[in-house]
Design an enzyme around this catalytic site. Structure first.
Site, short mmCIF file in Angstrom:
data_model
loop_
_atom_site.label_atom_id
_atom_site.label_comp_id
_atom_site.label_asym_id
_atom_site.label_seq_id
_atom_site.Cartn_x
_atom_site.Cartn_y
_atom_site.Cartn_z
N TRP A 373 -9.53 35.83 18.11
CA TRP A 373 -9.28 35.47 16.71
C TRP A 373 -9.26 36.73 15.84
O TRP A 373 -8.46 36.83 14.91
CB TRP A 373 -10.36 34.50 16.23
CG TRP A 373 -10.19 34.02 14.82
CD1 TRP A 373 -9.33 33.06 14.36
CD2 TRP A 373 -10.92 34.47 13.67
NE1 TRP A 373 -9.48 32.90 13.01
CE2 TRP A 373 -10.44 33.74 12.56
CE3 TRP A 373 -11.93 35.41 13.48
CZ2 TRP A 373 -10.95 33.93 11.28
CZ3 TRP A 373 -12.43 35.60 12.20
CH2 TRP A 373 -11.93 34.86 11.12
N HIS A 374 -10.11 37.70 16.14
CA HIS A 374 -10.14 38.93 15.36
C HIS A 374 -8.95 39.82 15.66
O HIS A 374 -8.47 40.52 14.77
CB HIS A 374 -11.44 39.70 15.64
CG HIS A 374 -12.63 39.16 14.93
ND1 HIS A 374 -13.43 38.17 15.45
CD2 HIS A 374 -13.15 39.45 13.70
CE1 HIS A 374 -14.40 37.89 14.59
NE2 HIS A 374 -14.25 38.65 13.53
N GLY A 375 -8.47 39.85 16.89
CA GLY A 375 -7.34 40.70 17.23
C GLY A 375 -7.58 41.42 18.54
O GLY A 375 -8.44 41.03 19.34
#
Length: 554
Positions: A373-375
């Site tokens: 989700w963060h990358g």
């Protein structure tokens, strides 16, 4: 983009040496306040007008302010795809299909942003990260709405969607402008109750005279004061960030000047870089929360103690709790709160088969989801792995060391407990000052260089602590603790630990420590028992019931 709208921002940006897009983003947060006041004044009997207003403002932000035509298409593809999957796939696998589609779509944009690597440019990934939480929750809520209530938990019953919303309501939910770019995220049921004003109905049996004040027979309570306080605090955090970022910035820690200081000064600068970086998030999340409060969706019922309206439904961060955190649970649990709730309710608990206890699979799935989700920057994964080790160490340390600073029955602190508290605050803050470095620098090389410049003090500490945990030291401490009389309370802890494990939220993908909270609650119950003894009253009350009552209030 609207003609000439970029000119004033470019002029100010050149004067301040800032990014034009970042100035426009701050402007959108501030503009959301008067626009939220307008939204609140649209007649309650016309929710369709509110939806149109919300959609219109968001389109102005995306196109008129930032020229994000590609961003519009991205949000459209994600939201339309999620709606179609929820509508046409009637299967237990529907939420997982939607999850893969939505997360996969966002991952593509994360990779593109990483290739461009221009942090000063606002793109759609921030808004898409918020939307991912909304849409995955939406699909799970639709899935729950197709199941018998007997198969649902209380949380699922409250959030279940029995009938798909119309396109206008759905678009208003997706494009809710006060939280469009930075959150906070919320479930569709909250939006439906807000737009229909059922959110503001008094609970049954509540005295109508205790209803929060409204204006001109409007159902949404007055929220100007709490929203103004949030705006003021958000601006203060923003000013503090602008001031401190001139003293503590990433390039300084990578330069030669940094190494002229002694180790303790370098660690202090490292810590202050983390504080300065967090100030930016404190500012953004506080400003967006204030706009949500002003619109009315931040309403969270009436406080039973004060009788006043509560406005903490969408609170996303508690800065003071983070900066004075005594353990990993407090540190991570008060950061990005709504993301933690999403991870708990729509990942951690959903991968666990019904009737089973969350275990390694649930923890791993939550960890991976949070990371993706963060990358895909290496720094995220470096920080996550180290944070997971810190949480394991903190959990064991609390179990093994904290009881020695309490009376043998665990009811009261000893005179030395204050030293334990100071020590744990210091250790927690220093550990996370080191851990968040990769989150700030993102790249592996720069993160590792900064770690080396403070002699990897946290990695050394982690290695020593893990060595103690997996050595005879742990067994010796446990034997010492067994000699301390903890009475019937010990049985309650053991019985309630597993139940609490399910109820506690993971923190940024890391399963929480339910035992720590149980020990605190049990200590409170024992204090009440001691107080009853001192008053000469009966102490034969049900301990288990007292513990469960305190759990329900947390």
């Amino acid at each position: 983009m609207l003609p000439y709208i970029n000119a004033p921002f470019a002029y100010v940006a050149n004067a301040l040496g800032a990014s034009t897009d970042e100035l426009k983003l701050i402007f959108s947060f501030l503009l959301s306040y008067p626009l939220a006041a307008v939204l609140k004044r649209i007649p309650d009997r016309a929710p369709w007008q509110k939806n149109l207003f919300i959609i219109g403002v968001s389109l102005f932000y995306l196109i008129g302010l930032f020229d994000l035509w590609d961003g519009i298409r991205t949000l459209l593809w994600s939201s339309a795809g999620a709606y179609a999957i929820a509508a046409y796939i009637d299967s237990p696998f529907m939420p997982w299909i939607a999850f893969v589609f939505i997360m996969g779509h966002m991952s593509i944009n994360h990779i593109q942003r990483q290739i461009i690597n221009d942090p000063g440019v606002v793109d759609i990934t921030g808004a898409q990260m918020v939307l991912v939480m909304k849409l995955t929750a939406f699909c799970w809520n639709v899935h729950d709405g197709r199941l018998p209530e007997s198969e649902l938990s209380d949380f699922q019953k409250e959030r279940a969607i029995r009938e798909l919303p119309g396109f206008l309501d759905y678009a208003g939910y997706v494009l809710f402008f006060p939280s469009l770019f930075a959150g906070p995220a919320f479930d569709y049921v909250d939006y439906r109750h807000y737009i229909s004003t059922t959110m503001f109905q008094l609970p049954p049996g509540t005295d109508p005279s205790k209803a929060p004040p409204t204006r001109k027979k409007r159902k949404i309570p007055r929220s100007g004061t709490p929203a103004s306080w949030k705006a003021a605090f958000g601006l203060l955090w923003l000013v503090a960030f602008l001031q401190f970022s001139g003293w503590y910035y990433t390039d300084f820690l990578l330069g030669d000047e940094y190494m002229k200081y002694n180790l303790f000064r370098r660690i202090w600068i490292l810590h202050m870089l983390g504080v300065t970086t967090r100030m930016k998030y404190y500012a953004v999340w506080t400003l967006t929360e204030g706009a949500c409060i002003l619109s009315g969706i931040g309403y969270n019922g009436i406080d039973p103690k004060t009788g006043r309206a509560k406005w903490d439904r969408l609170q996303n961060v508690r800065p003071l709790a983070i900066e004075t955190a005594q353990n990993t649970r407090d540190y991570l649990g008060n950061w990005n709160i709504n993301t933690n709730h999403w991870l708990r309710n729509y990942v951690y608990l959903r991968v666990t088969p019904k009737g089973k206890k969350p275990g390694f699979r649930a923890s791993l799935a939550t960890f991976v989801t949070s990371a993706f989700w963060h990358g895909f920057y290496p720094g995220y994964y470096m920080a996550f792995v180290l944070a997971s080790l810190l949480q394991t160490i903190a959990k064991n340390g609390r179990r093994l060391l904290r009881p020695f600073f309490l009376t043998p029955d665990g009811a009261s602190p000893t005179p030395k407990k204050r030293y334990y508290d100071i020590f744990t605050i210091l250790v927690t803050q220093l550990a996370f000052s080191f851990t968040v470095v990769p989150f700030i620098f993102l790249g592996f090389a720069n993160s590792w260089l900064v770690w080396l410049r403070v002699y990897c003090y946290c990695l050394i500490g982690v290695a020593i602590c893990l060595g103690c945990i997996f050595s005879p030291v742990k067994q010796k401490l446990q034997m010492q603790l067994k000699k301390r009389n903890r009475g019937k309370i010990e049985e309650v802890i053991k019985e309630e630990q597993e139940k609490e494990r399910v109820q506690n939220a993971p923190t940024l993908g890391l399963p929480d420590d339910p035992e720590a909270e149980m020990e605190e609650i049990v200590a409170e119950v024992k204090k009440e028992m001691e107080a009853r003894k001192r008053r000469g009253g009966s102490v034969s009350f049900d301990i288990r019931k007292a513990v469960e009552e305190k759990l329900s209030k947390r």
